[in-house]
Design a protein around this motif. Structure first.
Motif, PDB file in Angstrom:
ATOM      1  N   GLY A 114     -20.225 -48.968 129.441  1.00  0.00           N
ATOM      2  CA  GLY A 114     -19.173 -49.738 128.788  1.00  0.00           C
ATOM      3  C   GLY A 114     -19.192 -49.581 127.280  1.00  0.00           C
ATOM      4  O   GLY A 114     -19.028 -50.558 126.531  1.00  0.00           O
ATOM      5  N   LEU A 115     -19.382 -48.348 126.796  1.00  0.00           N
ATOM      6  CA  LEU A 115     -19.465 -48.085 125.358  1.00  0.00           C
ATOM      7  C   LEU A 115     -18.184 -48.525 124.653  1.00  0.00           C
ATOM      8  O   LEU A 115     -17.085 -48.194 125.079  1.00  0.00           O
ATOM      9  CB  LEU A 115     -19.707 -46.591 125.123  1.00  0.00           C
ATOM     10  N   LYS A 116     -18.361 -49.263 123.539  1.00  0.00           N
ATOM     11  CA  LYS A 116     -17.217 -49.776 122.781  1.00  0.00           C
ATOM     12  C   LYS A 116     -17.199 -49.177 121.382  1.00  0.00           C
ATOM     13  O   LYS A 116     -18.231 -48.758 120.848  1.00  0.00           O
ATOM     14  CB  LYS A 116     -17.290 -51.307 122.677  1.00  0.00           C
ATOM     15  N   ALA A 117     -16.014 -49.147 120.795  1.00  0.00           N
ATOM     16  CA  ALA A 117     -15.863 -48.661 119.422  1.00  0.00           C
ATOM     17  C   ALA A 117     -16.754 -49.473 118.494  1.00  0.00           C
ATOM     18  O   ALA A 117     -16.856 -50.699 118.615  1.00  0.00           O
ATOM     19  CB  ALA A 117     -14.408 -48.761 118.992  1.00  0.00           C
ATOM     20  N   GLY A 118     -17.417 -48.772 117.595  1.00  0.00           N
ATOM     21  CA  GLY A 118     -18.282 -49.426 116.629  1.00  0.00           C
ATOM     22  C   GLY A 118     -19.721 -49.586 117.071  1.00  0.00           C
ATOM     23  O   GLY A 118     -20.584 -49.932 116.251  1.00  0.00           O
ATOM     24  N   GLU A 119     -20.012 -49.360 118.347  1.00  0.00           N
ATOM     25  CA  GLU A 119     -21.395 -49.482 118.819  1.00  0.00           C
ATOM     26  C   GLU A 119     -22.199 -48.250 118.440  1.00  0.00           C
ATOM     27  O   GLU A 119     -21.653 -47.173 118.195  1.00  0.00           O
ATOM     28  CB  GLU A 119     -21.422 -49.698 120.334  1.00  0.00           C
ATOM     29  N   ARG A 120     -23.520 -48.427 118.423  1.00  0.00           N
ATOM     30  CA  ARG A 120     -24.434 -47.337 118.099  1.00  0.00           C
ATOM     31  C   ARG A 120     -24.897 -46.673 119.402  1.00  0.00           C
ATOM     32  O   ARG A 120     -25.437 -47.329 120.292  1.00  0.00           O
ATOM     33  CB  ARG A 120     -25.643 -47.851 117.318  1.00  0.00           C
ATOM     34  N   LEU A 121     -24.672 -45.357 119.495  1.00  0.00           N
ATOM     35  CA  LEU A 121     -25.006 -44.572 120.684  1.00  0.00           C
ATOM     36  C   LEU A 121     -26.057 -43.530 120.345  1.00  0.00           C
ATOM     37  O   LEU A 121     -25.919 -42.796 119.358  1.00  0.00           O
ATOM     38  CB  LEU A 121     -23.754 -43.868 121.219  1.00  0.00           C
ATOM     39  N   LEU A 122     -27.111 -43.463 121.162  1.00  0.00           N
ATOM     40  CA  LEU A 122     -28.085 -42.382 121.074  1.00  0.00           C
ATOM     41  C   LEU A 122     -27.903 -41.468 122.271  1.00  0.00           C
ATOM     42  O   LEU A 122     -27.901 -41.928 123.413  1.00  0.00           O
ATOM     43  CB  LEU A 122     -29.517 -42.925 121.075  1.00  0.00           C
ATOM     44  N   VAL A 123     -27.743 -40.170 122.021  1.00  0.00           N
ATOM     45  CA  VAL A 123     -27.673 -39.175 123.085  1.00  0.00           C
ATOM     46  C   VAL A 123     -28.949 -38.358 123.035  1.00  0.00           C
ATOM     47  O   VAL A 123     -29.218 -37.656 122.059  1.00  0.00           O
ATOM     48  CB  VAL A 123     -26.446 -38.249 122.937  1.00  0.00           C
ATOM     49  N   ARG A 124     -29.733 -38.454 124.085  1.00  0.00           N
ATOM     50  CA  ARG A 124     -30.992 -37.706 124.165  1.00  0.00           C
ATOM     51  C   ARG A 124     -30.729 -36.420 124.954  1.00  0.00           C
ATOM     52  O   ARG A 124     -30.243 -36.441 126.074  1.00  0.00           O
ATOM     53  CB  ARG A 124     -32.045 -38.544 124.863  1.00  0.00           C
ATOM     54  N   GLY A 125     -31.066 -35.269 124.332  1.00  0.00           N
ATOM     55  CA  GLY A 125     -30.682 -33.981 124.901  1.00  0.00           C
ATOM     56  C   GLY A 125     -29.275 -33.630 124.463  1.00  0.00           C
ATOM     57  O   GLY A 125     -28.451 -33.146 125.246  1.00  0.00           O
ATOM     58  N   ALA A 126     -28.990 -33.867 123.185  1.00  0.00           N
ATOM     59  CA  ALA A 126     -27.617 -33.806 122.677  1.00  0.00           C
ATOM     60  C   ALA A 126     -27.040 -32.400 122.596  1.00  0.00           C
ATOM     61  O   ALA A 126     -25.831 -32.248 122.408  1.00  0.00           O
ATOM     62  CB  ALA A 126     -27.549 -34.460 121.295  1.00  0.00           C
TER      63      ALA A 126
ATOM     64  N   VAL B  83     -26.253 -48.412 123.075  1.00  0.00           N
ATOM     65  CA  VAL B  83     -26.236 -47.584 124.286  1.00  0.00           C
ATOM     66  C   VAL B  83     -27.125 -46.372 124.062  1.00  0.00           C
ATOM     67  O   VAL B  83     -27.049 -45.731 123.006  1.00  0.00           O
ATOM     68  CB  VAL B  83     -24.807 -47.119 124.653  1.00  0.00           C
ATOM     69  N   ILE B  84     -27.968 -46.082 125.033  1.00  0.00           N
ATOM     70  CA  ILE B  84     -28.757 -44.852 125.025  1.00  0.00           C
ATOM     71  C   ILE B  84     -28.375 -44.060 126.265  1.00  0.00           C
ATOM     72  O   ILE B  84     -28.442 -44.567 127.387  1.00  0.00           O
ATOM     73  CB  ILE B  84     -30.271 -45.139 125.036  1.00  0.00           C
ATOM     74  N   MET B  85     -27.971 -42.810 126.056  1.00  0.00           N
ATOM     75  CA  MET B  85     -27.703 -41.912 127.179  1.00  0.00           C
ATOM     76  C   MET B  85     -28.813 -40.881 127.229  1.00  0.00           C
ATOM     77  O   MET B  85     -28.994 -40.094 126.293  1.00  0.00           O
ATOM     78  CB  MET B  85     -26.354 -41.220 127.056  1.00  0.00           C
ATOM     79  N   ASP B  86     -29.544 -40.888 128.337  1.00  0.00           N
ATOM     80  CA  ASP B  86     -30.704 -40.013 128.504  1.00  0.00           C
ATOM     81  C   ASP B  86     -30.379 -38.909 129.497  1.00  0.00           C
ATOM     82  O   ASP B  86     -29.965 -39.185 130.618  1.00  0.00           O
ATOM     83  CB  ASP B  86     -31.899 -40.821 129.002  1.00  0.00           C
ATOM     84  N   THR B  87     -30.576 -37.662 129.083  1.00  0.00           N
ATOM     85  CA  THR B  87     -30.359 -36.532 129.989  1.00  0.00           C
ATOM     86  C   THR B  87     -31.665 -35.833 130.338  1.00  0.00           C
ATOM     87  O   THR B  87     -31.643 -34.762 130.946  1.00  0.00           O
ATOM     88  CB  THR B  87     -29.396 -35.505 129.358  1.00  0.00           C
ATOM     89  N   VAL B  88     -32.800 -36.426 129.947  1.00  0.00           N
ATOM     90  CA  VAL B  88     -34.099 -35.774 130.101  1.00  0.00           C
ATOM     91  C   VAL B  88     -34.906 -36.390 131.242  1.00  0.00           C
ATOM     92  O   VAL B  88     -35.472 -35.686 132.075  1.00  0.00           O
ATOM     93  CB  VAL B  88     -34.897 -35.826 128.783  1.00  0.00           C
ATOM     94  N   GLY B  89     -34.987 -37.721 131.280  1.00  0.00           N
ATOM     95  CA  GLY B  89     -35.644 -38.400 132.394  1.00  0.00           C
ATOM     96  C   GLY B  89     -37.087 -38.799 132.174  1.00  0.00           C
ATOM     97  O   GLY B  89     -37.663 -39.487 133.010  1.00  0.00           O
TER      98      GLY B  89
END
Length: 317
Positions: free
Chosen positions: A142-154, A209-215
């Motif tokens: 539910g990512l919203k405008a203005g929030e801080r997002l970390l993408v791991r494996g960017a 929000v943190i999106m992890d693609t590594v595991g």
């Protein structure tokens, strides 16, 4: 048109077990569409499958196939299908199976959509995995405008799309990747970039929000969630599967910030939405290397070696 070329393997093992052989062209069933595949991409799950690391799921019947997503042209349409004609440019994802690294696939219309008009089909084949990023960021987190997002494996196949999608959704995006790929992550729109070789989780700050693609290291990254934060992982620690999945399940009941895990299985509407993102310019492909079908083993080897920039694509036509 009785047989077709396809990537196969007769036993679990390293990339060298892969070869190109002949298998029957899929027989069209009621409600299906036969697609002539122009290109497919290599995904991490295929590496685990080929190596036999999930053999309790994949079983011991051989030969086995590889490839999940595809881009190509409609070759034949069952009379029960409406709205698609031979020659239409489409892309899609096979439903819970492998086999798109081949000259043809048979799928139902719900598993494909029209490919973007502004891309060639070889480039397009790198992007169906982008549906995973849409589901992760918009639906699960539910990512919203203005929030801080970390993408791991960017810099990877899903991560490179997540960076772009995060910006399109109005987030402040931080990308974590290998040092040599930080330039790419910045080009994709990341507001901040860090090398995983020099910056650990505690040095990254807090994120909504943190999106992890590594595991791996999920516990450490979870600690970086701000109050109300959400973490989505699309992978797990293949060397410690039970512990990794167990931790994700436990996070739903204990502590701050649930770790959401899911395995993508996109349908038509999600693929069509990805097409619109690409045609609007919000998402562009990142192709590391294009390999011929005969180079399927080299493509698997390259992805296993790490440091990938986007996707390794298998050109069939």
């Amino acid at each position: 048109m009785n047989d077709m070329r396809a990537a196969l393997y007769d036993s679990y093992g390293p990339p060298d077990v892969l070869y190109v052989g002949k298998v029957p062209v899929p027989a069209l069933q009621r409600g299906e569409v036969l697609v002539r595949v122009h290109a497919a991409s290599v995904n991490g799950g295929e590496l685990y499958g080929r190596a036999g690391r999930v053999r309790l799921v994949t079983g011991r019947t051989f030969p086995k196939r590889t490839g999940i997503d595809f881009a190509g042209e409609v070759a034949e349409v069952d009379p029960a299908v409406t709205g698609l004609r031979p020659g239409a440019r489409v892309w899609g994802v096979l439903p819970r199976t492998f086999g798109s690294a081949a000259e043809f696939v048979a799928v139902r219309p719900r598993n494909l959509a029209y490919a973007p008009e502004n891309l060639g089909l070889v480039e397009a084949a790198s992007l169906p995995v982008g549906t995973t990023a849409i589901t992760a960021l918009r639906t699960k987190a539910g990512l919203k405008a203005g929030e801080r997002l970390l993408v791991r494996g960017a810099a990877g196949g899903v991560g490179s799309i997540a960076v772009q999608l995060g910006k399109a959704l109005g987030a402040h995006v931080t990308g974590l990747a290998g040092t040599k790929n930080l330039d790419l992550v910045r080009e994709l729109g990341a507001d901040e970039t860090h090398s995983y070789a020099t910056t650990g989780p505690s040095g990254l700050g807090r994120f909504d929000v943190i999106m992890d693609t590594v595991g791996t290291e999920l516990r450490s990254f979870r600690r970086q969630l701000a109050p109300g934060g959400r973490m989505v992982s699309i992978s797990f620690d293949i060397d410690h599967i039970a512990a990794s999945l167990g931790y994700m399940l436990a996070s739903t009941a204990h502590g701050r910030g649930r770790v959401r895990f899911f395995s993508g299985n996109p349908t038509h509407d999600l693929l069509a939405e990805l097409t619109r993102y690409v045609e609007s310019g919000a998402i562009r492909p990142v192709v590391d290397t294009v390999h011929p079908l005969s180079g399927i083993a080299a493509a698997h080897r390259a992805l296993e070696a790490g440091g990938v920039r986007g996707k390794h694509v298998i050109q069939v036509v």
